[in-house]
Design a protein around this motif. Structure first.
Motif, PDB file in Angstrom:
ATOM      1  N   VAL A 185       0.798  -1.216  -0.122  1.00  0.00           N
ATOM      2  CA  VAL A 185      -0.130  -0.038  -0.156  1.00  0.00           C
ATOM      3  C   VAL A 185       0.828   1.290  -0.033  1.00  0.00           C
ATOM      4  O   VAL A 185       2.022   1.290   0.708  1.00  0.00           O
ATOM      5  CB  VAL A 185      -0.920   0.091   1.264  1.00  0.00           C
ATOM      6  CG1 VAL A 185      -1.592   1.220   1.239  1.00  0.00           C
ATOM      7  CG2 VAL A 185      -1.835  -1.199   1.370  1.00  0.00           C
ATOM      8  N   TYR A 186       0.483   2.277  -0.688  1.00  0.00           N
ATOM      9  CA  TYR A 186       1.045   3.672  -0.500  1.00  0.00           C
ATOM     10  C   TYR A 186      -0.140   4.673  -0.307  1.00  0.00           C
ATOM     11  O   TYR A 186      -1.258   4.465  -1.174  1.00  0.00           O
ATOM     12  CB  TYR A 186       1.646   4.165  -1.822  1.00  0.00           C
ATOM     13  CG  TYR A 186       2.049   5.478  -1.703  1.00  0.00           C
ATOM     14  CD1 TYR A 186       3.103   5.942  -0.853  1.00  0.00           C
ATOM     15  CD2 TYR A 186       1.373   6.768  -2.295  1.00  0.00           C
ATOM     16  CE1 TYR A 186       3.428   7.297  -0.766  1.00  0.00           C
ATOM     17  CE2 TYR A 186       1.522   7.785  -2.327  1.00  0.00           C
ATOM     18  CZ  TYR A 186       2.587   8.026  -1.559  1.00  0.00           C
ATOM     19  OH  TYR A 186       2.930   9.623  -1.278  1.00  0.00           O
ATOM     20  N   VAL A 187      -0.001   5.229   0.839  1.00  0.00           N
ATOM     21  CA  VAL A 187      -0.967   6.367   1.382  1.00  0.00           C
ATOM     22  C   VAL A 187      -0.417   7.473   1.120  1.00  0.00           C
ATOM     23  O   VAL A 187       0.518   8.010   1.816  1.00  0.00           O
ATOM     24  CB  VAL A 187      -1.654   5.926   2.734  1.00  0.00           C
ATOM     25  CG1 VAL A 187      -2.691   6.979   3.184  1.00  0.00           C
ATOM     26  CG2 VAL A 187      -2.380   4.754   2.519  1.00  0.00           C
ATOM     27  N   PRO A 188      -0.897   8.475   0.517  1.00  0.00           N
ATOM     28  CA  PRO A 188      -0.583   9.977   0.233  1.00  0.00           C
ATOM     29  C   PRO A 188      -0.474  10.624   1.443  1.00  0.00           C
ATOM     30  O   PRO A 188      -1.330  10.395   2.455  1.00  0.00           O
ATOM     31  CB  PRO A 188      -1.269  10.690  -0.632  1.00  0.00           C
ATOM     32  CG  PRO A 188      -2.037   9.335  -1.499  1.00  0.00           C
ATOM     33  CD  PRO A 188      -2.057   8.333  -0.764  1.00  0.00           C
ATOM     34  N   PRO A 189       0.443  11.513   1.752  1.00  0.00           N
ATOM     35  CA  PRO A 189       0.548  12.173   3.276  1.00  0.00           C
ATOM     36  C   PRO A 189      -0.646  12.797   3.427  1.00  0.00           C
ATOM     37  O   PRO A 189      -1.372  13.328   2.455  1.00  0.00           O
ATOM     38  CB  PRO A 189       1.721  13.307   3.069  1.00  0.00           C
ATOM     39  CG  PRO A 189       2.583  12.609   1.925  1.00  0.00           C
ATOM     40  CD  PRO A 189       1.600  11.782   1.063  1.00  0.00           C
ATOM     41  N   ALA A 190      -1.034  13.325   4.711  1.00  0.00           N
ATOM     42  CA  ALA A 190      -2.281  13.872   5.235  1.00  0.00           C
ATOM     43  C   ALA A 190      -2.443  15.317   4.253  1.00  0.00           C
ATOM     44  O   ALA A 190      -3.496  15.571   4.002  1.00  0.00           O
ATOM     45  CB  ALA A 190      -2.359  14.039   6.531  1.00  0.00           C
TER      46      ALA A 190
END
Length: 111
Positions: A5-10
């Motif tokens: 998974v890659y989750v973009p920063p907040a």
């Protein structure tokens, strides 16, 4: 099952105009769907979640984590910050009874 998974920063522009302000909910929904299909599934979630969990080790209450690294058998982390995504990840870990592995083993023993 391995899940990458890659989750973009907040604070990423990725979330502008989107219904969600975190893709961690999508991750949680996906893991839940896997458990609904097979309650004995074993999952390893890997990737960059942009979730800072500080010194949380998967066992203690977040508010009780100390800055002490005296215990030889505890998760090490040089990052003391728990950000919003980190709190979401901690909730996911608690719900699915998961433990973070970084900061425990091998080349990452010192965090």
């Amino acid at each position: 099952m391995f899940i990458g998974v890659y989750v973009p920063p907040a604070d990423s522009s990725y979330y502008v105009g989107k219904e969600r302000d975190s893709n961690l909910q999508l991750v949680q929904d996906y893991i839940m769907s896997l458990y609904e299909q097979d309650e004995d599934v074993h999952i390893m979630l890997c990737g960059d979640l942009n979730a800072h969990i500080g010194k949380w080790d998967g066992n203690t209450d977040v508010d009780m984590v100390s800055d002490s690294d005296q215990d030889d058998f505890c998760r090490k982390s040089k990052d003391t910050v728990i950000n919003r995504f980190g709190r979401l990840l901690i909730d996911i870990c608690r719900f699915f009874q998961c433990t973070p592995l970084n900061g425990w083993f091998g080349g990452d023993k010192m965090g």
